[in-house]
Scaffold this motif. Structure first.
Motif, short mmCIF file in Angstrom:
data_model
loop_
_atom_site.label_atom_id
_atom_site.label_comp_id
_atom_site.label_asym_id
_atom_site.label_seq_id
_atom_site.Cartn_x
_atom_site.Cartn_y
_atom_site.Cartn_z
N ALA A 211 0.20 -66.70 -0.83
CA ALA A 211 0.82 -65.41 -0.52
C ALA A 211 2.16 -65.69 0.14
O ALA A 211 2.33 -66.72 0.81
N GLU A 212 3.10 -64.77 -0.07
CA GLU A 212 4.41 -64.89 0.56
C GLU A 212 4.82 -63.55 1.12
O GLU A 212 4.62 -62.52 0.48
N PHE A 213 5.37 -63.56 2.32
CA PHE A 213 5.98 -62.34 2.86
C PHE A 213 7.23 -62.70 3.65
O PHE A 213 7.41 -63.83 4.07
N ASP A 214 8.10 -61.70 3.79
CA ASP A 214 9.36 -61.88 4.51
C ASP A 214 9.36 -61.05 5.78
O ASP A 214 8.84 -59.92 5.79
N PHE A 215 9.96 -61.59 6.82
CA PHE A 215 10.22 -60.75 8.00
C PHE A 215 11.61 -61.06 8.52
O PHE A 215 12.13 -62.16 8.34
N VAL A 216 12.21 -60.05 9.13
CA VAL A 216 13.53 -60.21 9.74
C VAL A 216 13.31 -60.42 11.24
O VAL A 216 12.56 -59.66 11.87
N ALA A 217 13.92 -61.46 11.77
CA ALA A 217 13.79 -61.77 13.20
C ALA A 217 14.64 -60.77 13.98
O ALA A 217 15.83 -61.00 14.23
N ASP A 218 14.04 -59.62 14.31
CA ASP A 218 14.81 -58.52 14.93
C ASP A 218 14.19 -58.04 16.24
O ASP A 218 14.51 -56.96 16.72
N ASN A 219 13.28 -58.84 16.80
CA ASN A 219 12.64 -58.43 18.06
C ASN A 219 12.43 -59.67 18.94
O ASN A 219 11.34 -60.22 19.01
N PRO A 220 13.52 -60.11 19.60
CA PRO A 220 13.47 -61.38 20.35
C PRO A 220 12.31 -61.47 21.33
O PRO A 220 11.88 -60.46 21.90
N GLY A 221 11.84 -62.69 21.51
CA GLY A 221 10.70 -62.95 22.39
C GLY A 221 9.66 -63.74 21.62
O GLY A 221 9.63 -63.69 20.39
N PRO A 222 8.83 -64.49 22.35
CA PRO A 222 7.78 -65.27 21.68
C PRO A 222 6.92 -64.35 20.82
O PRO A 222 6.57 -63.25 21.24
N THR A 223 6.62 -64.80 19.62
CA THR A 223 5.94 -63.98 18.63
C THR A 223 4.79 -64.77 18.02
O THR A 223 4.99 -65.85 17.49
N LEU A 224 3.59 -64.20 18.11
CA LEU A 224 2.41 -64.91 17.65
C LEU A 224 2.10 -64.58 16.20
O LEU A 224 2.22 -63.44 15.77
#
Ligand SMILES: [Cu+2]
Length: 484
Positions: A451-464
């Motif tokens: 599976a493949e998905f895209d996300f935009v890094a638009d919410n700074p902070g450690p992300t789980l």
């Protein structure tokens, strides 16, 4: 926001005593002075699934599901979380784009709600749609902790526009109770489209051959099943009228099961997945939901009778996973008709003939299961590394504003509900099909599939990032994204 006058006066009095009334006036944040908009109390309680099945578990506000919290997009809320249990807790606001500090994952740096203590949090709910809240503590081998308990409740963030024309909306929270371990277990093999990939099967076989322990690791099974905390036949039926259009918001609040839901003689028009409106509304005969997925679907009530809306698995439905749908003026025993098989295909709801925007960077993950590697529990690795709470690794560095494509290769036969915190993602390829425009926060990755998905890094902070099966995330299936 209502201001509690007594709290204000108390706050002012305390500040005066400290000889700092000026400082108080200038620096006091409104958050400390107001009454909370919502209060959640975590405590042990009883759930009457049926008169002869009353279970004891940890609950929010002494009920299952926890109260439906209605927020308005962009309107800041204050939530007091009280923890009356003997162990620290975390409340995760699943599907919301909020700071790590309040998101509810210790790996991201959210503080615990201490045992017999409380924590006040404040955040601005977004985006609009169907979200939920649940505990985010690790359970490990303790089936009385984490999402094995009754700590889950729906959230609805009021949208600016109505999602569609419907007469009313009904929330359904699907959940199992009375968990126990077994060696091996059954997996819904007929849930998803796509075919196993030979190279991934070989990889899985090699991992099995390399395992020290040739027995199967522990899996979790359940004795009792319920919708909205009531076993089939023991709650109030959904009462409908012919011609009515009902919007169902369905949440799979399981700790690790894939669920299905069908209503004989009716179909579901999918309007939103994980609370996000789909580009193309499509009609399907039944629903499949991975752990933590949500589906919003309109059902046109055009087939009078008394029906069982339930899980396809006879055993699960027989032990409670269903709810009666009763038309006005109709009587009799609720009827179940086994539906024809239907495999879930996310691309049905995508933009036809469109491909997702190219990413700035692709990160690949190969997922492997190591049978019974940890005291009888399966261990999970991403690119050979199991997540460690001690080192907080593996960790991936991301840069704000960039678009990342995550590509997953599943070297196991399990379905993994992949979940990214604090961001939404767009499905790119799943079940062997390309798609675009389907925005989610959980996606099911089929056994030996990709599976493949895209996300935009638009919410700074450690992300789980993690698999939403409690048993998988607790035994390695997690990774952390850190903004550069
Ligand atoms: Cu998993």
């Amino acid at each position: 926001m209502p201001i509690d006058r007594r709290a204000l006066l108390q706050g002012a009095a305390l500040a005066s005593l400290a000889g700092a009334s000026m400082r108080f006036a200038q620096a006091q944040t409104p958050v400390d002075a107001v009454k909370a908009d919502y209060t959640l109390r975590i405590a042990n309680g009883l759930v009457e699934l049926a008169p002869d099945h009353i279970v004891s578990t940890t609950l929010y506000n002494n009920q299952f599901p926890g109260p439906l919290l209605r927020f308005r997009e962009g309107q800041r809320v204050v939530v007091d979380i009280h923890n009356d249990t003997d162990t620290p807790e975390l409340v995760h606001w699943h599907g919301q784009m909020i700071p790590s500090e309040v998101d509810g994952a210790v790996e991201e740096g959210t503080p615990f709600v201490p045992a017999h203590g409380m924590r006040r949090i404040s955040f601005t709910p977004k985006p609009s749609g169907f979200r939920f809240y649940h505990t985010h503590v690790a359970a490990g081998g303790d089936l009385g902790r984490g999402t094995y308990t009754g700590q889950a409740g729906p959230v609805y963030i009021e949208p600016r526009n109505d999602p569609g024309a419907y007469d009313r909306e009904i929330f359904l929270v699907l959940k199992e109770f009375m968990p126990s371990f077994s060696r091996g277990g059954d997996m819904a093999m007929d849930a998803l489209i796509g075919t196993p990939i030979k190279a991934l099967q070989d990889m899985g076989a090699a991992a099995d051959a390399a395992a020290h322990d040739k027995t199967k690791g522990f899996e979790v099974g359940y004795d009792l099943f319920a919708i909205n905390g009531r076993m089939l036949g023991h709650g109030e039926p959904v009462r409908v009228k012919q011609g009515e259009r009902v919007l169902f918001h369905v949440l799979n609040a399981s700790a690790g099961e894939t669920r299905s839901l069908a209503l004989p003689g009716h179909s579901f028009r999918i309007v939103a997945l994980d609370g996000n409106p789909v580009p193309r509304e499509a009609e399907v005969p039944l629903l499949w939901l991975g752990t933590a997925e949500r589906i919003s679907a309109i059902v046109e009530m055009n087939h009078p009778g008394v029906w069982i809306m339930g899980d396809l698995a006879d055993d699960d439905r027989g032990h409670g996973m269903g709810i009666v749908v009763e038309y006005a003026d109709q009587k009799g025993e609720p009827q179940w008709i086994k539906p024809k098989p239907f495999r879930w295909d996310y691309s049905l709801f995508g933009k036809p003939g469109v491909e997702a925007t190219s990413p700035d960077e692709t990160i690949e993950f190969t997922i492997l299961k190591h049978n019974a590697a940890l005291d009888g529990f399966n261990q999970w690795t991403l690119n050979g590394e199991a997540f460690s709470m001690d080192t907080m690794k593996p960790v991936y560095r991301i840069e704000q504003g960039r678009r990342y494509r995550l590509k997953f290769r599943n070297g196991s036969d399990d379905i993994h509900p992949l979940h990214l915190h604090r961001h939404s993602f767009e499905l790119v390829r799943v079940g062997g099909k390309l798609t675009a425009g389907v925005i989610k926060d959980v996606v099911m990755l089929g056994g030996f599939q990709e599976a493949e998905f895209d996300f935009v890094a638009d919410n700074p902070g450690p992300t789980l990032f993690h698999c939403h099966q409690q048993l998988h995330m607790d035994f390695g299936f997690m990774a952390l994204f850190n903004y550069a």
